[in-house]
Scaffold this motif. Structure first.
Motif, PDB file in Angstrom:
ATOM      1  N   MET A  90      15.274 -27.376  19.865  1.00  0.00           N
ATOM      2  CA  MET A  90      15.046 -25.979  20.129  1.00  0.00           C
ATOM      3  C   MET A  90      16.280 -25.349  20.771  1.00  0.00           C
ATOM      4  SD  MET A  90      11.731 -24.107  21.692  1.00  0.00           S
ATOM      5  CE  MET A  90      11.792 -24.503  23.402  1.00  0.00           C
ATOM      6  N   TYR A  91      16.962 -26.115  21.617  1.00  0.00           N
ATOM      7  CA  TYR A  91      18.157 -25.579  22.272  1.00  0.00           C
ATOM      8  C   TYR A  91      19.277 -25.336  21.261  1.00  0.00           C
ATOM      9  CZ  TYR A  91      15.756 -26.960  26.523  1.00  0.00           C
ATOM     10  OH  TYR A  91      14.836 -27.084  27.514  1.00  0.00           O
ATOM     11  N   TRP A  92      19.429 -26.263  20.316  1.00  0.00           N
ATOM     12  CA  TRP A  92      20.480 -26.104  19.307  1.00  0.00           C
ATOM     13  C   TRP A  92      20.201 -24.923  18.392  1.00  0.00           C
ATOM     14  CZ3 TRP A  92      25.002 -27.966  20.022  1.00  0.00           C
ATOM     15  CH2 TRP A  92      25.162 -29.128  20.740  1.00  0.00           C
ATOM     16  N   VAL A  93      18.951 -24.732  18.041  1.00  0.00           N
ATOM     17  CA  VAL A  93      18.598 -23.593  17.191  1.00  0.00           C
ATOM     18  C   VAL A  93      18.857 -22.296  17.937  1.00  0.00           C
ATOM     19  CG1 VAL A  93      16.685 -22.409  16.026  1.00  0.00           C
ATOM     20  CG2 VAL A  93      16.930 -24.875  15.805  1.00  0.00           C
ATOM     21  N   THR A  94      18.503 -22.256  19.228  1.00  0.00           N
ATOM     22  CA  THR A  94      18.731 -21.058  20.031  1.00  0.00           C
ATOM     23  C   THR A  94      20.222 -20.756  20.162  1.00  0.00           C
ATOM     24  OG1 THR A  94      16.713 -21.530  21.270  1.00  0.00           O
ATOM     25  CG2 THR A  94      18.246 -19.950  22.233  1.00  0.00           C
ATOM     26  N   GLY A 111      18.546 -14.417  10.786  1.00  0.00           N
ATOM     27  CA  GLY A 111      17.122 -14.181  10.565  1.00  0.00           C
ATOM     28  C   GLY A 111      16.375 -15.457  10.226  1.00  0.00           C
ATOM     29  N   ALA A 112      16.986 -16.326   9.423  1.00  0.00           N
ATOM     30  CA  ALA A 112      16.349 -17.593   9.066  1.00  0.00           C
ATOM     31  C   ALA A 112      16.194 -18.489  10.294  1.00  0.00           C
ATOM     32  CB  ALA A 112      17.165 -18.302   7.991  1.00  0.00           C
ATOM     33  N   LEU A 113      17.206 -18.514  11.141  1.00  0.00           N
ATOM     34  CA  LEU A 113      17.108 -19.311  12.378  1.00  0.00           C
ATOM     35  C   LEU A 113      16.073 -18.719  13.327  1.00  0.00           C
ATOM     36  CD1 LEU A 113      20.873 -20.112  12.988  1.00  0.00           C
ATOM     37  CD2 LEU A 113      19.075 -21.706  12.277  1.00  0.00           C
ATOM     38  N   LEU A 114      15.957 -17.404  13.339  1.00  0.00           N
ATOM     39  CA  LEU A 114      14.929 -16.762  14.153  1.00  0.00           C
ATOM     40  C   LEU A 114      13.539 -17.148  13.666  1.00  0.00           C
ATOM     41  CD1 LEU A 114      14.279 -14.801  16.444  1.00  0.00           C
ATOM     42  CD2 LEU A 114      14.447 -12.949  14.788  1.00  0.00           C
ATOM     43  N   ALA A 115      13.363 -17.238  12.354  1.00  0.00           N
ATOM     44  CA  ALA A 115      12.082 -17.683  11.796  1.00  0.00           C
ATOM     45  C   ALA A 115      11.774 -19.116  12.211  1.00  0.00           C
ATOM     46  CB  ALA A 115      12.092 -17.553  10.277  1.00  0.00           C
ATOM     47  N   THR A 116      12.790 -19.968  12.214  1.00  0.00           N
ATOM     48  CA  THR A 116      12.598 -21.356  12.646  1.00  0.00           C
ATOM     49  C   THR A 116      12.225 -21.416  14.118  1.00  0.00           C
ATOM     50  OG1 THR A 116      14.152 -22.183  11.006  1.00  0.00           O
ATOM     51  CG2 THR A 116      13.727 -23.602  12.892  1.00  0.00           C
ATOM     52  N   LEU A 117      12.890 -20.612  14.925  1.00  0.00           N
ATOM     53  CA  LEU A 117      12.585 -20.580  16.359  1.00  0.00           C
ATOM     54  C   LEU A 117      11.157 -20.091  16.594  1.00  0.00           C
ATOM     55  CD1 LEU A 117      14.160 -21.305  18.891  1.00  0.00           C
ATOM     56  CD2 LEU A 117      14.752 -18.906  19.125  1.00  0.00           C
ATOM     57  N   LEU A 118      10.714 -19.128  15.801  1.00  0.00           N
ATOM     58  CA  LEU A 118       9.331 -18.659  15.913  1.00  0.00           C
ATOM     59  C   LEU A 118       8.345 -19.752  15.503  1.00  0.00           C
ATOM     60  CD1 LEU A 118       9.691 -15.032  14.537  1.00  0.00           C
ATOM     61  CD2 LEU A 118       9.143 -15.708  16.880  1.00  0.00           C
ATOM     62  N   PHE A 142      19.800  -4.477  11.235  1.00  0.00           N
ATOM     63  CA  PHE A 142      18.354  -4.690  11.071  1.00  0.00           C
ATOM     64  C   PHE A 142      18.035  -5.338   9.732  1.00  0.00           C
ATOM     65  CE2 PHE A 142      14.387  -3.109   9.220  1.00  0.00           C
ATOM     66  CZ  PHE A 142      13.472  -3.655  10.099  1.00  0.00           C
ATOM     67  N   TRP A 143      18.520  -4.756   8.635  1.00  0.00           N
ATOM     68  CA  TRP A 143      18.193  -5.275   7.316  1.00  0.00           C
ATOM     69  C   TRP A 143      18.856  -6.617   7.041  1.00  0.00           C
ATOM     70  CZ3 TRP A 143      14.146  -4.244   4.737  1.00  0.00           C
ATOM     71  CH2 TRP A 143      13.528  -3.014   4.860  1.00  0.00           C
ATOM     72  N   GLY A 144      20.047  -6.844   7.600  1.00  0.00           N
ATOM     73  CA  GLY A 144      20.693  -8.139   7.428  1.00  0.00           C
ATOM     74  C   GLY A 144      19.880  -9.262   8.047  1.00  0.00           C
ATOM     75  N   VAL A 145      19.396  -9.045   9.268  1.00  0.00           N
ATOM     76  CA  VAL A 145      18.583 -10.062   9.948  1.00  0.00           C
ATOM     77  C   VAL A 145      17.214 -10.169   9.295  1.00  0.00           C
ATOM     78  CG1 VAL A 145      17.456 -10.654  12.136  1.00  0.00           C
ATOM     79  CG2 VAL A 145      19.811  -9.842  12.139  1.00  0.00           C
ATOM     80  N   PHE A 146      16.613  -9.038   8.969  1.00  0.00           N
ATOM     81  CA  PHE A 146      15.272  -9.058   8.393  1.00  0.00           C
ATOM     82  C   PHE A 146      15.244  -9.704   7.016  1.00  0.00           C
ATOM     83  CE2 PHE A 146      11.369  -7.175   6.620  1.00  0.00           C
ATOM     84  CZ  PHE A 146      10.483  -7.588   7.607  1.00  0.00           C
ATOM     85  N   ALA A 147      16.327  -9.580   6.258  1.00  0.00           N
ATOM     86  CA  ALA A 147      16.389 -10.223   4.941  1.00  0.00           C
ATOM     87  C   ALA A 147      16.309 -11.739   5.078  1.00  0.00           C
ATOM     88  CB  ALA A 147      17.663  -9.833   4.209  1.00  0.00           C
ATOM     89  N   GLY A 148      16.890 -12.292   6.142  1.00  0.00           N
ATOM     90  CA  GLY A 148      16.807 -13.729   6.363  1.00  0.00           C
ATOM     91  C   GLY A 148      15.513 -14.157   7.008  1.00  0.00           C
ATOM     92  N   LEU A 149      14.905 -13.264   7.765  1.00  0.00           N
ATOM     93  CA  LEU A 149      13.677 -13.584   8.494  1.00  0.00           C
ATOM     94  C   LEU A 149      12.453 -13.601   7.585  1.00  0.00           C
ATOM     95  CD1 LEU A 149      12.292 -13.964  11.298  1.00  0.00           C
ATOM     96  CD2 LEU A 149      12.113 -11.496  11.406  1.00  0.00           C
TER      97      LEU A 149
END
Length: 171
Positions: free
Chosen positions: A1-5, A40-47, A138-145
């Protein structure tokens, strides 16, 4: 979790580098959009990690989550780049989407009028440029999320080529 963050924060910083760097030009290019898609993809993983109700992530669950993260990063980067290309090619437009490439090419704050000047046109152009950059982030991050962005772009491409093919035989 720390590495992803930590990776999430680094990719976010790399994606918005033209904004935060002292010599940045506020122009987010296709590379920045790709990195924001990875964010965004890493944020999805963190979630996903946050929503897991496990005291410890075991080897099997960890491998599955790691494989999913690698897939999400690739899909997120490609989705953000495809969204950038669709916006740049004007396949998508509207108030909610930014104008590509983002503007201005010089520092926004350097163009602010002096205290004695009253230039409404300049301030409006600068406000539009700042709004444009914000929408790009916003759209750059949301496209990955969200995988829904890629699904919508796929549907847009299919319908522009003709009627989407249905799964069943209709007569």
């Amino acid at each position: 979790m720390y590495w992803v963050t930590a990776t999430l924060l680094v990719t976010l910083l790399a994606g918005i580098l033209p904004i935060v760097h002292s010599e940045g030009n506020w122009n987010l290019t296709i590379l920045h959009w790709g990195v924001l898609g990875i964010t965004g993809a890493l944020l999805a993983t963190l979630l996903q990690l946050h929503n897991l109700d496990l005291p410890e992530l075991g080897e099997t669950e960890g491998k599955i989550l790691f494989q999913g993260t690698v897939r999400s990063v690739a899909i997120g980067a490609v989705s953000a780049v495809l969204l950038y290309a669709a916006l740049w090619g004007e396949a998508l437009d509207g108030k909610i989407f930014p104008d590509i490439p983002t503007r201005p090419a010089t520092d926004v704050y350097a163009q602010l009028p002096d205290k004695g000047e009253s230039s409404g046109g300049t301030l409006n152009a600068q406000w539009e440029a700042l709004k444009n950059v914000g929408l790009s982030v916003f759209w750059g991050v949301f496209a990955g999320l969200s995988p829904a962005v890629l699904q919508r772009m796929t549907r847009l491409a299919e319908t522009s080529l003709g009627e989407p093919k249905s799964g069943g035989d209709e007569e």
